[in-house]
Design an enzyme around this catalytic site. Structure first.
Site, PDB file in Angstrom:
ATOM      1  N   GLY A  26       0.837  -1.184   0.000  1.00  0.00           N
ATOM      2  CA  GLY A  26       0.000   0.000   0.000  1.00  0.00           C
ATOM      3  C   GLY A  26       0.876   1.239   0.000  1.00  0.00           C
ATOM      4  N   LYS A  32       4.151   2.756   9.507  1.00  0.00           N
ATOM      5  CA  LYS A  32       5.173   3.787   9.745  1.00  0.00           C
ATOM      6  C   LYS A  32       4.630   5.031  10.434  1.00  0.00           C
ATOM      7  CE  LYS A  32       8.001   2.224   5.932  1.00  0.00           C
ATOM      8  NZ  LYS A  32       7.571   1.886   4.610  1.00  0.00           N
ATOM      9  N   THR A  38      -1.215  -2.366   8.048  1.00  0.00           N
ATOM     10  CA  THR A  38      -2.376  -2.918   7.346  1.00  0.00           C
ATOM     11  C   THR A  38      -1.923  -3.805   6.203  1.00  0.00           C
ATOM     12  OG1 THR A  38      -2.546  -1.004   5.870  1.00  0.00           O
ATOM     13  CG2 THR A  38      -3.850  -0.940   7.901  1.00  0.00           C
ATOM     14  N   ASN A  40      -3.077  -4.753   2.462  1.00  0.00           N
ATOM     15  CA  ASN A  40      -3.926  -4.252   1.376  1.00  0.00           C
ATOM     16  C   ASN A  40      -4.147  -5.346   0.339  1.00  0.00           C
ATOM     17  OD1 ASN A  40      -2.738  -1.999   2.744  1.00  0.00           O
ATOM     18  ND2 ASN A  40      -3.284  -0.702   1.045  1.00  0.00           N
ATOM     19  N   GLU A  90      -8.061  -2.237   3.010  1.00  0.00           N
ATOM     20  CA  GLU A  90      -6.935  -2.618   3.861  1.00  0.00           C
ATOM     21  C   GLU A  90      -7.434  -3.076   5.220  1.00  0.00           C
ATOM     22  OE1 GLU A  90      -4.335   0.806   4.699  1.00  0.00           O
ATOM     23  OE2 GLU A  90      -5.787   1.981   3.576  1.00  0.00           O
ATOM     24  N   ILE A  93      -4.989  -6.347  11.026  1.00  0.00           N
ATOM     25  CA  ILE A  93      -5.274  -7.614  11.702  1.00  0.00           C
ATOM     26  C   ILE A  93      -4.803  -7.501  13.139  1.00  0.00           C
ATOM     27  CG2 ILE A  93      -4.859 -10.100  11.678  1.00  0.00           C
ATOM     28  CD1 ILE A  93      -4.309  -9.808   8.635  1.00  0.00           C
ATOM     29  N   TYR A 102       3.426 -10.143   2.217  1.00  0.00           N
ATOM     30  CA  TYR A 102       3.128  -9.732   0.849  1.00  0.00           C
ATOM     31  C   TYR A 102       3.119 -10.958  -0.051  1.00  0.00           C
ATOM     32  CZ  TYR A 102       4.180  -5.007   2.450  1.00  0.00           C
ATOM     33  OH  TYR A 102       4.176  -3.824   3.133  1.00  0.00           O
ATOM     34  N   ARG A 115     -17.698   3.246  11.396  1.00  0.00           N
ATOM     35  CA  ARG A 115     -17.883   4.683  11.214  1.00  0.00           C
ATOM     36  C   ARG A 115     -17.555   5.090   9.791  1.00  0.00           C
ATOM     37  NH1 ARG A 115     -12.927   7.230  10.832  1.00  0.00           N
ATOM     38  NH2 ARG A 115     -11.173   6.125  11.778  1.00  0.00           N
TER      39      ARG A 115
END
Length: 146
Positions: A26, A32, A38, A40, A90, A93, A102, A115
């Site tokens: 991503g 970072k 996440t 993606n 994304e 977890i 990856y 939300r």
């Protein structure tokens, strides 16, 4: 918008939504800048499904390859705080992993809505909202064991 101003109306979906794809790189901001890594997946295969779903923050579970299902908070949308010009899917977890995955198959099980997306006044406000999302999700996720 301040994190405390975010109007939350968590609700469970009528039916669990399954999104699947190979984990891709991503923008690199989750781990970072936000202390919230996440995973993606490409959005293209899910564009028709996502037309019926509002952008926003969701809760559910995720499975990496053939692992068990782990609780997850899922962002589906534009990430307005960062002014993305590309929609993303994304999942954060709620499980520590020793290394990146990856190229692995990720299956996301969306169970409910937390939300809407918002642009925040600061990164700190966004981080607080993410922290709140995780706490709320932990109470709402319905574990499925199979």
């Amino acid at each position: 918008m301040l994190a405390s101003e975010v109007k939350r109306e968590p609700r469970q979906l009528d039916k669990e939504l399954q999104l699947e794809g190979i984990v891709i790189r991503g923008f690199g901001r989750g781990g970072k800048q936000l202390d919230c890594p996440t995973a993606n997946i490409p959005i293209e295969a899910h564009e028709a499904t996502l037309q019926t779903l509002s952008t926003g923050i969701y809760y559910g579970e995720a499975r990496v390859d053939s692992s068990v299902r782990y609780p997850a908070v899922i962002s589906i949308g534009w990430n307005p705080h960062f002014q993305n010009d590309k929609k993303t899917i994304e999942a954060h977890i709620l499980q520590k992993f020793r290394e990146d995955f990856y190229g692995s198959k990720l299956t996301i099980y969306v169970q409910g809505f937390l939300r809407d997306e918002h642009k925040f006044h600061s990164i700190e406000d966004l981080k607080q909202a993410i922290h709140d999302d995780i706490a709320t999700a932990r109470n709402l996720i319905v574990p499925v064991h199979y």
